[in-house]
Design a protein around this motif. Structure first.
Motif: not given
Length: 590
Positions: A45-46, A49-50, A156-157, A160, A163, A305
């Motif tokens: 998922c990350v 989104s990236i 994940p945040d 994120t 990244c 995030p």
């Protein structure tokens, strides 16, 4: 009930938050397989989104700028497919984490409950039931979201944010620096706010515990309150506690809300700096439209995030105090516990001796001082004396609900501290004036004395103490349902049920602490006949203010001034005309 009786009665304990978190997260390690699956789904998922902003940049700068419609369609289809898969992955992730978090909450609550049951009277003496309930129910429930979000939000945040920073600096270092220039101010503001926020949430937890304890005690004693028309006083106390609870909550929330305000401010300043740098410093022509759109999306992906992490930290600050309170109890070790090499107690014969025993509940206030006596197997010993003299203390020491300050208590020549608590209490029957009736049937309440007892054995125990007389007359007999504390029964009936429960356990040593105080004279005579039949050859200790109940005792001990003032048979003590004679004449001679 004094208005200030619940004010500041708990100390705020400051425990290292990192230690508490690590201890909390250890429960997640028991669910490695599901956590691994969740982490894999989150990584996917990350990743999606990236790359979404890169899709936007490529669509604008490459396909739209060159009017390449087929290429744009292919790009949009690829992006749509990835995002659909991401939505499915999010749903699966949420389901898996919900099952994990609920399992962890169950484990923590079960572990806490099991540990509380191992604690001795010294723990419960100083804590209202409501405060313990607040730990088991409220504090444990508060951990659910933080356990779940620790995996679904924290990891994940953080990934994120890292990244996004790498991509932004790789794309354009100057734009990235402009967009993130306010980050140091946010860090300083967050550190300042969290210190105050945590302290205020600790106070809120304490006030909530105070209120729960008061409500529990107030409802338990409602008959007394109404009997003495004390509703106004208890209402004043409740009003004070509710006010403190409200004010502490408002104060804590104000500090918590400051997290979002600081991040919103830094987010806005970063966005302004991004466009200012792009237009004024780098120049309009040096940055493509797609780059602007990508950076605009990335800056949102960076600060959102951060906002989520601040909300998580806010939630963590709110609930970490609950975790601290839970682990505080889990770390509380029982004062009364098995010695390292404690052995199983063999079948008790019934010889009991106190050897120079001294004991005090509070340091400097002795209850018993250098008490020594011996009881032979099968003897019935009556303990009499004024309230607070130490009668109940003696039987509590025999049951090892407390340990002596000095001296030893021995059964059959064995120091009771050298045997396991379970094997000791398993051979003792203890019945007090306030015998608790559990919700369930009468049969279940009696069977509590020996869980493997048959229905026939239950009936025999009830008949022996004449409880069967009233039970058999009830519509459902032994299957009659009772609520907690047995409100459907009279005081005498409740004690007869409790007596049957004690008889069913067939104890080697019996302790009756004001056990017949709520039974009428006729029923008491029947119960005494049952006691004589069932306890023949067993050692028994009887505490009674009604001296008529102990006239058949083998020996009477008058307890006062921290020791045994006098002892002997009822006839000997009456002839002696000492302390017992004075008690007897005061009760029977008017």
């Amino acid at each position: 009930m004094a208005v200030n009786s619940y004010k500041d009665d708990e100390q705020t304990v400051d425990i290292n938050k990192q230690v508490t978190l690590l201890r909390l997260f250890k429960y997640l390690l028991k669910h490695r397989a599901r956590i691994t699956a969740v982490l894999f789904l989150m990584a996917f998922c990350v990743g999606v989104s990236i790359v979404n902003p890169l899709f936007i940049q490529r669509a604008v700068d490459t396909y739209i700028a060159k009017s390449d419609l087929p290429g744009l369609v292919r790009l949009l289809l690829a992006a749509a497919a990835l995002n659909i898969l991401m939505v499915i992955a999010v749903k699966i992730r949420m389901y898996l984490m919900a099952t994990v978090s609920n399992s962890v909450i169950k484990e923590i609550r079960q572990e806490l409950y099991n540990h509380i049951q191992t604690l001795d009277f010294t723990f419960f003496d100083g804590r209202p039931t409501g405060k313990i309930l607040a730990r088991i129910i409220g504090d444990v429930n508060s951990l659910k979201d933080v356990i779940e979000n620790s995996v679904t939000t924290l990891i994940p945040d953080m990934a994120t944010v890292i990244c996004v920073m790498i991509i932004m600096f790789a794309k354009n270092a100057k734009l990235a620096a402009a967009a993130l220039w306010s980050l140091p101010f946010m860090i300083v503001g967050i550190i300042f706010i969290q210190r105050h926020s945590h302290a205020h949430w600790q106070v809120f937890r304490k006030k909530a515990s105070n209120m729960n304890a008061f409500i529990n005690e107030d409802l338990s004693g409602i008959k007394v309150i109404q009997s003495f028309h004390a509703e106004d006083e208890t209402d004043a106390t409740f009003t004070m506690l509710v006010g403190e609870h409200r004010n502490s909550f408002i104060s804590a929330v104000r500090w918590s809300d400051a997290f979002g305000s600081v991040i919103d401010l830094c987010w806005g300043l970063g966005t302004l700096a991004l466009y200012y740098a792009g237009i004024k410093i780098l120049g309009v022509g040096s940055v493509t439209v797609g780059m602007y759109l990508a950076f605009g999306t990335y800056i949102g992906m960076f600060w959102q995030p951060i906002m989520n992490l601040s909300n998580f930290y806010n939630q963590l600050t709110t609930t970490i105090s609950g975790a601290e309170r839970i682990f505080e109890i889990m770390d509380t070790q029982p004062v009364i516990k098995n010695e390292k090499n404690a052995a199983e107690m063999t079948a008790v014969q019934g010889d009991v001796s106190f050897n120079h025993v001294s004991f005090s509940y509070d340091e400097g206030t002795p209850v018993l001082s250098d008490v020594s006596f011996s009881v032979k197997r099968g003897e019935t010993i009556a303990l009499v004396g004024p309230t607070g003299a130490g009668k109940s203390t003696i039987v509590n020491l025999i049951s090892r609900f407390y340990d002596t300050d000095s001296g030893t208590v021995s059964i059959d020549g064995t120091d009771i501290r050298g045997v396991t608590i379970e094997s000791l209490r398993r051979q003792m029957g203890i019945m007090t004036q306030d015998n608790y009736i559990f919700s369930g049937t009468i049969r279940d309440n009696i069977r509590y004395g020996r869980l493997d007892a048959t229905d026939e054995e239950i009936a025999d125990a009830a008949k022996a103490v004449h409880a069967d007389d009233f039970i058999s007359k009830m519509e459902k007999g032994y299957d009659t349902e009772l609520t907690a504390r047995g409100g459907e029964l009279s005081n005498g009936q409740r004690q007869l049920v409790a007596f049957a429960r004690t008889m069913l356990s067939m104890p080697r040593i019996l302790i009756l602490d004001e056990a017949t105080s709520s039974i009428d004279t006729h029923t008491e005579q029947l119960v005494q006949e049952g006691i004589a039949a069932l306890l023949k050859g067993r050692t028994s200790f009887v505490i009674a203010h009604r001296l008529s109940t102990i006239q058949n005792a083998d020996r009477i001990m008058v307890i006062d001034h921290g020791g045994i003032e006098e002892q002997g048979t009822p006839k000997e003590l009456l002839e002696k005309k000492g302390a017992y004679y004075n008690l007897y004449t005061a009760q029977f001679i008017r």
